[in-house]
Motif scaffolding. Sequence first.
Motif, short mmCIF file in Angstrom:
data_model
loop_
_atom_site.label_atom_id
_atom_site.label_comp_id
_atom_site.label_asym_id
_atom_site.label_seq_id
_atom_site.Cartn_x
_atom_site.Cartn_y
_atom_site.Cartn_z
N THR A 82 0.84 -1.20 0.00
CA THR A 82 0.00 0.00 0.00
C THR A 82 0.88 1.25 0.00
N PRO A 83 0.59 2.21 -0.89
CA PRO A 83 1.38 3.45 -0.89
C PRO A 83 1.32 4.14 0.48
N ASP A 84 2.43 4.77 0.87
CA ASP A 84 2.52 5.41 2.19
C ASP A 84 1.49 6.52 2.39
N ASP A 85 1.07 7.16 1.32
CA ASP A 85 0.14 8.28 1.45
C ASP A 85 -1.33 7.86 1.45
N ARG A 86 -1.60 6.58 1.49
CA ARG A 86 -2.97 6.06 1.45
C ARG A 86 -3.27 5.21 2.67
N GLN A 87 -4.54 5.21 3.07
CA GLN A 87 -4.98 4.27 4.08
C GLN A 87 -5.09 2.90 3.43
N VAL A 88 -4.90 1.88 4.23
CA VAL A 88 -5.04 0.52 3.73
C VAL A 88 -6.43 0.02 4.14
N GLU A 89 -6.99 -0.86 3.34
CA GLU A 89 -8.28 -1.48 3.65
C GLU A 89 -8.07 -2.99 3.72
N TYR A 90 -8.20 -3.53 4.93
CA TYR A 90 -8.01 -4.96 5.14
C TYR A 90 -9.33 -5.69 5.02
N VAL A 91 -9.31 -6.80 4.31
CA VAL A 91 -10.51 -7.61 4.10
C VAL A 91 -10.80 -8.39 5.38
N LEU A 92 -11.97 -8.12 5.97
CA LEU A 92 -12.40 -8.86 7.16
C LEU A 92 -13.53 -9.83 6.84
N GLY A 93 -14.29 -9.54 5.80
CA GLY A 93 -15.40 -10.40 5.41
C GLY A 93 -15.58 -10.39 3.91
N GLY A 94 -15.81 -11.57 3.32
CA GLY A 94 -16.02 -11.67 1.88
C GLY A 94 -14.77 -11.99 1.10
N GLN A 95 -13.75 -12.48 1.79
CA GLN A 95 -12.46 -12.71 1.14
C GLN A 95 -12.54 -13.74 0.02
N GLN A 96 -13.34 -14.79 0.19
CA GLN A 96 -13.43 -15.82 -0.86
C GLN A 96 -14.07 -15.23 -2.12
N ARG A 97 -15.14 -14.45 -1.94
CA ARG A 97 -15.79 -13.81 -3.10
C ARG A 97 -14.87 -12.79 -3.75
N MET A 98 -14.19 -12.00 -2.92
CA MET A 98 -13.29 -10.98 -3.46
C MET A 98 -12.16 -11.61 -4.26
N THR A 99 -11.58 -12.68 -3.73
CA THR A 99 -10.49 -13.37 -4.42
C THR A 99 -10.98 -13.92 -5.75
N SER A 100 -12.17 -14.50 -5.77
CA SER A 100 -12.73 -15.06 -7.00
C SER A 100 -12.97 -13.97 -8.03
N LEU A 101 -13.53 -12.85 -7.62
CA LEU A 101 -13.78 -11.74 -8.55
C LEU A 101 -12.47 -11.18 -9.09
N PHE A 102 -11.49 -11.04 -8.22
CA PHE A 102 -10.20 -10.50 -8.63
C PHE A 102 -9.49 -11.46 -9.61
N ALA A 103 -9.52 -12.74 -9.30
CA ALA A 103 -8.86 -13.72 -10.15
C ALA A 103 -9.53 -13.80 -11.53
N ALA A 104 -10.84 -13.58 -11.57
CA ALA A 104 -11.57 -13.64 -12.85
C ALA A 104 -11.35 -12.40 -13.70
N TYR A 105 -10.94 -11.31 -13.07
CA TYR A 105 -10.75 -10.05 -13.80
C TYR A 105 -9.58 -10.18 -14.73
#
Length: 105
Positions: A82-105
């Motif tokens: 994550t760039p130093d000048d940005r906040q980071v967003e950690y996945v707490l829920g929905g990681q399996q769906r997010m990974t699938s959507l990202f991999a399909a992109y």
Amino acid sequence: MTRQRPQPKPGRPKYHDFITDIERGIINTPEFQRESAWPIEKTAALLDSKVKSQPIGTFILWKTNQRMGDVKDMGNLPLPVTPDDRQVEYVLGGQQRMTSLFAAY
């Protein structure tokens, strides 16, 4: 007097913006999340729902200035820091769906 904490805010980011945030390292997966375990059939069903504009559930992200020392790739895809000048967003829920959507992109 107690300090008011910011309240969670629902959002509806566009799919492209969501994927871009993952590619830029803004959205990260903490090490404590389990490994991606969805079979291809479940991923296909998720993508079918997305194409049909059906609800695919929610994602819970923790937006913070804190940096966890232990983050992992999304599926088998390495992610940048994550760039130093940005906040980071950690996945707490929905990681399996997010990974699938990202991999399909």
